[in-house]
Design an enzyme around this catalytic site. Sequence first.
Site, PDB file in Angstrom:
ATOM      1  N   GLY A 165       0.836  -0.980   0.066  1.00  0.00           N
ATOM      2  CA  GLY A 165      -0.023   0.109  -0.100  1.00  0.00           C
ATOM      3  C   GLY A 165       1.056   1.061   0.129  1.00  0.00           C
ATOM      4  O   GLY A 165       2.185   1.304   0.120  1.00  0.00           O
ATOM      5  N   ASN A 166       0.124   2.431  -0.129  1.00  0.00           N
ATOM      6  CA  ASN A 166       0.938   3.594  -0.213  1.00  0.00           C
ATOM      7  C   ASN A 166      -0.121   4.834   0.285  1.00  0.00           C
ATOM      8  O   ASN A 166      -1.194   4.492   0.086  1.00  0.00           O
ATOM      9  CB  ASN A 166       1.650   3.878  -1.436  1.00  0.00           C
ATOM     10  N   SER A 202       9.151   3.551  -2.044  1.00  0.00           N
ATOM     11  CA  SER A 202       9.083   2.176  -2.349  1.00  0.00           C
ATOM     12  C   SER A 202       9.692   1.181  -1.419  1.00  0.00           C
ATOM     13  O   SER A 202      10.996   1.460  -1.180  1.00  0.00           O
ATOM     14  CB  SER A 202       9.473   2.003  -4.034  1.00  0.00           C
ATOM     15  N   SER A 231       7.007   5.591  -4.500  1.00  0.00           N
ATOM     16  CA  SER A 231       6.194   4.257  -4.565  1.00  0.00           C
ATOM     17  C   SER A 231       6.019   4.005  -6.010  1.00  0.00           C
ATOM     18  O   SER A 231       5.903   4.695  -6.759  1.00  0.00           O
ATOM     19  CB  SER A 231       4.832   4.646  -3.804  1.00  0.00           C
ATOM     20  N   GLU A 263       3.472   2.730  -7.182  1.00  0.00           N
ATOM     21  CA  GLU A 263       2.152   3.129  -7.768  1.00  0.00           C
ATOM     22  C   GLU A 263       1.962   4.830  -7.910  1.00  0.00           C
ATOM     23  O   GLU A 263       0.868   5.157  -8.010  1.00  0.00           O
ATOM     24  CB  GLU A 263       0.999   2.833  -6.705  1.00  0.00           C
ATOM     25  N   HIS A 268      -4.052   4.586  -0.149  1.00  0.00           N
ATOM     26  CA  HIS A 268      -4.077   3.257  -1.074  1.00  0.00           C
ATOM     27  C   HIS A 268      -3.719   1.980  -0.148  1.00  0.00           C
ATOM     28  O   HIS A 268      -2.729   1.987   0.367  1.00  0.00           O
ATOM     29  CB  HIS A 268      -3.039   3.268  -2.216  1.00  0.00           C
ATOM     30  N   HIS A 281      -4.437  -2.165   0.982  1.00  0.00           N
ATOM     31  CA  HIS A 281      -4.626  -3.594   0.641  1.00  0.00           C
ATOM     32  C   HIS A 281      -5.389  -4.312   1.918  1.00  0.00           C
ATOM     33  O   HIS A 281      -4.988  -5.383   2.058  1.00  0.00           O
ATOM     34  CB  HIS A 281      -3.243  -4.397   0.535  1.00  0.00           C
ATOM     35  N   HIS A 326      -6.675  -6.613  -5.938  1.00  0.00           N
ATOM     36  CA  HIS A 326      -5.572  -5.704  -5.301  1.00  0.00           C
ATOM     37  C   HIS A 326      -6.065  -5.161  -4.189  1.00  0.00           C
ATOM     38  O   HIS A 326      -5.344  -5.304  -3.149  1.00  0.00           O
ATOM     39  CB  HIS A 326      -5.204  -4.522  -6.721  1.00  0.00           C
TER      40      HIS A 326
HETATM   41 ZN   LIG Z   1      -1.265  -1.621  -4.182  1.00  0.00          ZN
END
Ligand SMILES: [Zn+2]
Length: 211
Positions: A27-28, A42, A71, A73, A92, A94, A155
């Site tokens: 996640g981020n 990341s 990240s 993403e 974001h 998970h 996801h």
């Molecule tokens: Zn993700």
Amino acid sequence: MYKETKEELLEICAEMVRRNLVEGSAGNASARVDDHVVITPSSVRYTEMAAEDMMVIDMDGKVIEGDRNPSVESPMHLEVYKNREDARAIVHTHSIYASALTLLNRTLPPILDEIVPKLGGEIRITQYSMPGTKELGQRVVKAMDMRSAALIANHGALCCGGSLHEALDVAVLLERACRIYMIALQVGKPSQLPEDVVEDEATLWEMMKGY
Ligand SMILES: [Zn+2]
């Protein structure tokens, strides 16, 4: 640059872990400041992350400040910021119940009164895309139209808000609603809110977002 935002982002990451929305380095999160985005690095575990690890990138994804990699993403975050003026921060996750719901390729219907004013209505699910792609970001933007969140196929979820705390609140509420919905699904057919109520409550969401 943006010392306060980096510290706030670190705080939000700790909350994401504490509330079981993410684990490890999965996640981020990010926040938009003017034409820059402060984003988590990341492959750094949240428990080992420091404010100085946060990366500053521009709207093209170019690193402006920081010694880590932003990240993976980042393209998804940038697509959201480019298309949603109201999104000043993104969380974001998970998280378990939101992710589980995506495996069933189901949306989260407006099942509870608190969902619509805070999330905007039924939470849609994207078509599948590879993580880290711009395409994934475009699909999130489409699924999140007039909403504060979207489910991401196989996801997790993306939640946005006017601030990092607001985006986190959206993520917590979304996970809670997905959990309640999945529990109800195991017993029977969950009922939805009456349509006129959903319409009225969606107006509240629009007013709060400034639409
Ligand atoms: Zn993700």
